[in-house]
Design a protein around this motif. Structure first.
Motif, PDB file in Angstrom:
ATOM      1  N   THR A  35       0.837  -1.206   0.000  1.00  0.00           N
ATOM      2  CA  THR A  35       0.000   0.000   0.000  1.00  0.00           C
ATOM      3  C   THR A  35       0.867   1.248   0.000  1.00  0.00           C
ATOM      4  N   ASP A  36       1.910   1.266   0.811  1.00  0.00           N
ATOM      5  CA  ASP A  36       2.822   2.407   0.844  1.00  0.00           C
ATOM      6  C   ASP A  36       3.501   2.607  -0.506  1.00  0.00           C
ATOM      7  N   ARG A  37       3.846   1.516  -1.152  1.00  0.00           N
ATOM      8  CA  ARG A  37       4.574   1.581  -2.420  1.00  0.00           C
ATOM      9  C   ARG A  37       3.692   1.935  -3.601  1.00  0.00           C
ATOM     10  N   HIS A  38       2.478   1.356  -3.656  1.00  0.00           N
ATOM     11  CA  HIS A  38       1.640   1.489  -4.854  1.00  0.00           C
ATOM     12  C   HIS A  38       0.380   2.322  -4.661  1.00  0.00           C
ATOM     13  N   GLY A  39       0.007   2.644  -3.448  1.00  0.00           N
ATOM     14  CA  GLY A  39      -1.108   3.553  -3.230  1.00  0.00           C
ATOM     15  C   GLY A  39      -2.453   2.911  -2.953  1.00  0.00           C
ATOM     16  N   GLU A  40      -3.430   3.784  -2.843  1.00  0.00           N
ATOM     17  CA  GLU A  40      -4.779   3.412  -2.418  1.00  0.00           C
ATOM     18  C   GLU A  40      -5.482   2.480  -3.402  1.00  0.00           C
ATOM     19  N   ARG A  41      -5.214   2.637  -4.676  1.00  0.00           N
ATOM     20  CA  ARG A  41      -5.872   1.765  -5.660  1.00  0.00           C
ATOM     21  C   ARG A  41      -5.542   0.296  -5.378  1.00  0.00           C
ATOM     22  N   LEU A  42      -4.283  -0.005  -5.108  1.00  0.00           N
ATOM     23  CA  LEU A  42      -3.912  -1.379  -4.778  1.00  0.00           C
ATOM     24  C   LEU A  42      -4.459  -1.770  -3.409  1.00  0.00           C
ATOM     25  N   ALA A  43      -4.496  -0.840  -2.472  1.00  0.00           N
ATOM     26  CA  ALA A  43      -5.027  -1.140  -1.138  1.00  0.00           C
ATOM     27  C   ALA A  43      -6.462  -1.653  -1.223  1.00  0.00           C
ATOM     28  N   VAL A  44      -7.256  -1.061  -2.090  1.00  0.00           N
ATOM     29  CA  VAL A  44      -8.647  -1.494  -2.267  1.00  0.00           C
ATOM     30  C   VAL A  44      -8.692  -2.925  -2.799  1.00  0.00           C
ATOM     31  N   VAL A  45      -7.845  -3.228  -3.765  1.00  0.00           N
ATOM     32  CA  VAL A  45      -7.793  -4.580  -4.327  1.00  0.00           C
ATOM     33  C   VAL A  45      -7.351  -5.584  -3.262  1.00  0.00           C
ATOM     34  N   LEU A  46      -6.358  -5.215  -2.459  1.00  0.00           N
ATOM     35  CA  LEU A  46      -5.829  -6.126  -1.452  1.00  0.00           C
ATOM     36  C   LEU A  46      -6.861  -6.488  -0.390  1.00  0.00           C
ATOM     37  N   LYS A  47      -7.798  -5.591  -0.125  1.00  0.00           N
ATOM     38  CA  LYS A  47      -8.843  -5.878   0.875  1.00  0.00           C
ATOM     39  C   LYS A  47      -9.721  -7.053   0.455  1.00  0.00           C
ATOM     40  N   ALA A  48      -9.903  -7.243  -0.849  1.00  0.00           N
ATOM     41  CA  ALA A  48     -10.772  -8.303  -1.349  1.00  0.00           C
ATOM     42  C   ALA A  48      -9.997  -9.489  -1.926  1.00  0.00           C
ATOM     43  N   ALA A  49      -8.684  -9.376  -2.002  1.00  0.00           N
ATOM     44  CA  ALA A  49      -7.862 -10.385  -2.667  1.00  0.00           C
ATOM     45  C   ALA A  49      -7.690 -11.651  -1.841  1.00  0.00           C
ATOM     46  N   SER A  50      -7.371 -12.727  -2.550  1.00  0.00           N
ATOM     47  CA  SER A  50      -6.919 -13.971  -1.927  1.00  0.00           C
ATOM     48  C   SER A  50      -5.411 -14.023  -2.072  1.00  0.00           C
ATOM     49  N   PHE A  51      -4.756 -14.688  -1.119  1.00  0.00           N
ATOM     50  CA  PHE A  51      -3.306 -14.785  -1.117  1.00  0.00           C
ATOM     51  C   PHE A  51      -2.895 -16.249  -1.121  1.00  0.00           C
ATOM     52  N   LEU A  52      -2.011 -16.598  -2.029  1.00  0.00           N
ATOM     53  CA  LEU A  52      -1.418 -17.925  -2.051  1.00  0.00           C
ATOM     54  C   LEU A  52       0.035 -17.778  -1.632  1.00  0.00           C
ATOM     55  N   VAL A  53       0.450 -18.586  -0.669  1.00  0.00           N
ATOM     56  CA  VAL A  53       1.842 -18.585  -0.224  1.00  0.00           C
ATOM     57  C   VAL A  53       2.438 -19.917  -0.668  1.00  0.00           C
ATOM     58  N   ASP A  54       3.363 -19.826  -1.608  1.00  0.00           N
ATOM     59  CA  ASP A  54       3.931 -21.026  -2.232  1.00  0.00           C
ATOM     60  C   ASP A  54       2.836 -21.981  -2.695  1.00  0.00           C
ATOM     61  N   GLY A  55       1.796 -21.413  -3.307  1.00  0.00           N
ATOM     62  CA  GLY A  55       0.726 -22.201  -3.903  1.00  0.00           C
ATOM     63  C   GLY A  55      -0.397 -22.619  -2.982  1.00  0.00           C
ATOM     64  N   LEU A  56      -0.295 -22.296  -1.682  1.00  0.00           N
ATOM     65  CA  LEU A  56      -1.335 -22.672  -0.723  1.00  0.00           C
ATOM     66  C   LEU A  56      -2.081 -21.443  -0.231  1.00  0.00           C
ATOM     67  N   THR A  57      -3.399 -21.533  -0.180  1.00  0.00           N
ATOM     68  CA  THR A  57      -4.203 -20.427   0.302  1.00  0.00           C
ATOM     69  C   THR A  57      -3.839 -20.096   1.736  1.00  0.00           C
ATOM     70  N   CYS A  58      -3.686 -18.806   2.013  1.00  0.00           N
ATOM     71  CA  CYS A  58      -3.359 -18.358   3.370  1.00  0.00           C
ATOM     72  C   CYS A  58      -4.405 -17.334   3.805  1.00  0.00           C
ATOM     73  N   HIS A  59      -5.148 -17.667   4.865  1.00  0.00           N
ATOM     74  CA  HIS A  59      -6.168 -16.767   5.394  1.00  0.00           C
ATOM     75  C   HIS A  59      -5.686 -16.017   6.630  1.00  0.00           C
ATOM     76  N   ASP A  60      -4.639 -16.498   7.257  1.00  0.00           N
ATOM     77  CA  ASP A  60      -4.112 -15.890   8.481  1.00  0.00           C
ATOM     78  C   ASP A  60      -3.095 -14.813   8.118  1.00  0.00           C
ATOM     79  N   ARG A  61      -3.549 -13.586   8.149  1.00  0.00           N
ATOM     80  CA  ARG A  61      -2.694 -12.469   7.730  1.00  0.00           C
ATOM     81  C   ARG A  61      -1.613 -12.129   8.741  1.00  0.00           C
ATOM     82  N   SER A  62      -1.657 -12.745   9.919  1.00  0.00           N
ATOM     83  CA  SER A  62      -0.603 -12.497  10.916  1.00  0.00           C
ATOM     84  C   SER A  62       0.419 -13.625  10.951  1.00  0.00           C
ATOM     85  N   ALA A  63       0.214 -14.656  10.130  1.00  0.00           N
ATOM     86  CA  ALA A  63       1.149 -15.787  10.097  1.00  0.00           C
ATOM     87  C   ALA A  63       2.494 -15.340   9.525  1.00  0.00           C
ATOM     88  N   ALA A  64       3.562 -15.903  10.047  1.00  0.00           N
ATOM     89  CA  ALA A  64       4.905 -15.560   9.581  1.00  0.00           C
ATOM     90  C   ALA A  64       5.120 -16.048   8.148  1.00  0.00           C
TER      91      ALA A  64
END
Length: 80
Positions: A35-64
């Motif tokens: 968000t700091d690097r790319h701005g508010e437009r990306l921040a909006v997308v990130l709020k609704a995005a899914s994240f894959l960590v090495d191909g696995l879905t990650c729902h825990d945003r505080s996980a290391a």
């Protein structure tokens, strides 16, 4: 360091960047850096995005995030 890959609307919101190296310890930290690097437009997308960590879905945003992982950012796709 980890690799972030952007797909579809996330790529557009990141100014057309398809991937980049980021230093972040958690998904929450990654979201803040992006968000700091790319701005508010990306921040909006990130709020609704899914994240894959090495191909696995990650729902825990505080996980290391281990050094060297790849995080894919997948915004919601239409029609699926």
């Amino acid at each position: 360091m980890l690799t972030v890959r952007y797909f579809a609307g996330a790529r557009a919101a990141a100014g057309g960047t398809s991937s980049e190296e980021i230093d972040a310890a958690t998904l929450d930290g990654l979201i803040q850096v992006l968000t700091d690097r790319h701005g508010e437009r990306l921040a909006v997308v990130l709020k609704a995005a899914s994240f894959l960590v090495d191909g696995l879905t990650c729902h825990d945003r505080s996980a290391a995030l281990a050094d060297g992982v790849t995080v894919d950012i997948l915004p919601p796709f239409a029609g699926g």
